[in-house]
Motif scaffolding. Sequence first.
Motif, short mmCIF file in Angstrom:
data_model
loop_
_atom_site.label_atom_id
_atom_site.label_comp_id
_atom_site.label_asym_id
_atom_site.label_seq_id
_atom_site.Cartn_x
_atom_site.Cartn_y
_atom_site.Cartn_z
N ARG A 15 -12.33 3.25 1.32
CA ARG A 15 -11.47 4.32 1.83
C ARG A 15 -10.97 3.89 3.20
O ARG A 15 -11.75 3.70 4.13
N GLU A 25 -8.45 -0.09 -3.48
CA GLU A 25 -9.40 0.73 -4.23
C GLU A 25 -10.85 0.37 -3.95
O GLU A 25 -11.75 1.02 -4.48
N GLU A 26 -11.09 -0.65 -3.15
CA GLU A 26 -12.46 -1.08 -2.88
C GLU A 26 -13.10 -0.30 -1.74
O GLU A 26 -14.24 -0.54 -1.40
N GLU A 49 -3.54 4.81 0.72
CA GLU A 49 -3.89 5.00 -0.68
C GLU A 49 -3.82 3.67 -1.43
O GLU A 49 -3.72 2.61 -0.82
N LYS A 50 -3.87 3.74 -2.75
CA LYS A 50 -3.88 2.55 -3.60
C LYS A 50 -2.79 1.57 -3.19
O LYS A 50 -1.77 1.98 -2.62
N PRO A 51 -2.97 0.26 -3.45
CA PRO A 51 -3.99 -0.32 -4.31
C PRO A 51 -5.30 -0.70 -3.60
O PRO A 51 -6.05 -1.50 -4.15
N PHE A 77 0.84 -1.20 0.00
CA PHE A 77 0.00 0.00 0.00
C PHE A 77 0.87 1.24 0.00
O PHE A 77 2.06 1.19 0.34
N THR A 78 0.25 2.33 -0.40
CA THR A 78 0.92 3.63 -0.39
C THR A 78 0.42 4.43 0.78
O THR A 78 -0.79 4.61 0.95
#
Length: 410
Positions: free
Chosen positions: A56, A53-54, A49-51, A31-32
Amino acid sequence: MSEELVATLCATTGPAEVDASSLNASSKFNFTLGAALGAGATSCVHAVEKPLEEGRFAAKFFRPDKGKQPAALQREVQILAKLPTSAYIVNFHGYYSTKVEATSVLQRNLRRDSNASTVAVPEEEEHGVFFFILMDRCDCTLYSLIQKTAFSEPEACFATEALLQGVTHLHNLRLVHRDIKDLNIMVADAGRKVCLGDFDLATSIPEKDTLIEWKGGTPGYMAPEVWSKGRGGFKADIFGVGVVLHVLLTRSNPFHPDEVSKPGNSGPLSYDIVRLFRSESSCELLYSLLAEDPELRPSAQEALDFSWLLGEEVVKSNLCKHVVKLGFASEDEGHEQTERPNGSRSLALWRRKGPEAGTKSPGVSGSSFFRTVSRTMRTARSILPFARRHSKIVPVPDLKEVDFDDVCLP
């Protein structure tokens, strides 16, 4: 600057665990690390942050405890494991460990003493292992909103009901939060959801006991019995809810910092002052929650039955306009507020009362009325000196001490 990290699963936390498919791995994921969202004495929170993406997500990193798993982490995970999923509690998704380079800003922040301005990271230490809890990312805290805007009574009612629902959820499981304050109350879903978070100090009360040793808390939010005797029960949490309600209604803490919560000292504002600009039913709930004698305070469930929270006089309004206007959520997210009148994830109350609960009652006055009342009261006080009332309130932190009228009147 964002950092690329690898998280290793340590344990999930009961019903609120993340589906492995959304993390792209069952035990590890990359992850970022995003921007810092907040910091406290034992932890700091960063966006994830990403990955991922599903959803928050946010990561709550705990400051190291002499090479061991931080005690605050252990306490919080024990509590989270007992918590069924609730719309009024921030959802948690397990806790993880990650290795962070010594040059990382995150590691320097985590190793910094809360009272120190600088920190030295040993040169020979190439990395450190830190633990974090993965949780839903919220838009902001209630504290952040209060710093920037004043709430109307319908908005204060909405936030208070959600808070009491969360406290009821905890108390039904014989858990106490022990640090209820606006900084630990989260606003999510573009202002349509208010939920309780930060369980660093939370603990359980055994079946045979009604009071426990009460360690920690925040000055200004601690109940009198906790301040004077170091012991408290469920009603001590209720006092904290009362202080939050006072802040919502007046944008000020009812106690002076030097006299916080001491019985008989610097009590909340008198009925007469609050009645000038808030409804009688809101004052009734406020002063019940802030009763000095814990036996006189209602339970969280009993407080929810007060007329002010039942919509008999005030039609609750979510916090969308403030969250969007102040930039905590995008305008697109806020547009949906007209479709879900009383919060997107707490529709049980709306269904029980019927769809008319989401519409404005003809008896509820608009903002123009409040502006007229405000101007009339200011004029009367300037003409009649004996009618001028000055309070002893101290505004919330970071606000200059200003005249009561300038802060509280709609």
